[in-house]
Design an enzyme around this catalytic site. Sequence first.
Site, short mmCIF file in Angstrom:
data_model
loop_
_atom_site.label_atom_id
_atom_site.label_comp_id
_atom_site.label_asym_id
_atom_site.label_seq_id
_atom_site.Cartn_x
_atom_site.Cartn_y
_atom_site.Cartn_z
N GLU A 180 23.91 -55.69 -73.59
CA GLU A 180 24.29 -54.42 -74.19
C GLU A 180 25.09 -54.64 -75.48
OE1 GLU A 180 24.88 -50.04 -74.09
OE2 GLU A 180 23.33 -51.51 -73.61
N THR A 217 13.50 -40.50 -82.32
CA THR A 217 14.32 -41.61 -81.83
C THR A 217 14.16 -41.84 -80.33
OG1 THR A 217 16.53 -42.60 -82.03
CG2 THR A 217 16.41 -40.28 -81.33
#
Length: 524
Positions: free
Chosen positions: A375, A511
């Site tokens: 992440e 997106t």
Amino acid sequence: MHCSGLLGVLAMVWQVTAGPLPQDGSAPVERRYAANKTRTDAVKSAFQTAWDGYYKYAFPHDSLTPVNNGYSDDRNGWGASAIDAFSTALVMENWEVVNQILKFVPTINFDNTTSEISLFETTIRYLGGLLSAYDLLTGPLKTQAQVEEDSVQAILKQAKRLADNLSFAFSTPSGVPDNIIYFNPSRRANSTRNGLATIGTLVLEWTRLSDLTGSDIYGALAQRGETYLLDPKPALGEPFPGLLGTNVDIKTGQFLDGSGGWVGGDDSFYEYLIKMYQYDPKRFGKYKDRWLTAVNSTIEHLASTSSGKEGLTFLAMFSNTTLRYVSQHLACFDGGNIILGGLLLNDKRYVDFGLDLVYSCHETYTATATGIGPEVFAWQDRDAPSNAANNPPPPSDQADFYERAGFWITSGAYVLRPEVIESYYYAYRATGDPKYQEWAWDAFVNINRTCRVGSGYSSINDVNKPDGGGFSNFQESFWFAEVLKYSYLIHAEEADWQIQPDNSQKFVFNTEAHPVRLAAANYT
């Protein structure tokens, strides 16, 4: 089903000869794309597994919790996973799932929710998902789908209904929307600020709704907020040309800081600058100019080479003009977006720089125990002073990992994010190089192996533990919309929604990876 054994190739090959001209003006580069049915079938199988679990245990709620076969209403209880899955089911031509979602859409009560609403998330997932399905069903899939016209028109009707209900978010002194709103009664959270991405990632979907309905009001609402981002004030909000701070005052539209990057909170603002130009170059030339300014500054000021493994280039974050050598999985869309801009503008320099970023994000996957990227990660810049306060070495317990990998992990979670595979997709479409298909396949196999649990797929806690370090028990809706779509498209046959190096495609991906028809793309 685990797909690690599905490595056979059933390929159909065709040639595409148009593309960005080399800088010396010679002939276009020939590209060869290969469709691989074994791999697309494997991705379709993963989609069906995730959908079946969601449909059995969570539908019509938002998200599946696959470990305990439960559900979560994390996106207002309107069926987020169904709407996020809609466009993926369509491009996969999974008509059973398409018809299940078609039947559901008219039943959604967009007038009511008991939780707070994110204007940004609702726009990219729900509004984008509905508009994409409408564009696909009235465009390239019109004859294949064989669905009733009333069902298709219900999609647009619901999109309009949702936007009408959300539109009061823009009723602020500046027109910069409040990202957090509530229904029953309709009211804003009276936030004092909004963010770069949450303001700048509305304009594609709201403009498309205007173009489809003939009502200018929707696009005008989003474009008004965007004007403060296209002409940022005061100067502290633009520490490098085109690179902006994160927080904007809702009352005045002025920037409150100069910290940001191509990371969460800022990322999709830059993404939509070039995508609005792709959507309609006649209306949105200024968006392209601002993208160019931002990318040129990025190359000059933010591109950073790791002092660890050779050949890794990442984009630093910034606090005013001080760099922070930290990035995120979220930011790994950057290579794909810069490649897209290079294709649209016929400039090989941007394509090549984007490919460097794609390679570096690929290395964040290959270095971990699961083969999945983390992440958040950091590195030490090769060229900055090693004793600088903003350029620390890796923590001692990751020193060996850093020498081998060229980055260290600051958050090891993987929450089913798509950005690395997304950039592989753009790299492949720009070059035709099959290595990007191999990288995407490796990523899919590793994710499929590590994240498959219970009735679906779950985010994991630690990519650097062989088993993923345990499950968070949550199947994100964008798993359907993005990871599975890009994993499919990179191996799929040609279609109107595929990116073409000669810019002959008829769709732009929002997106959330929902394909939206270009303003000039007509179907008869």
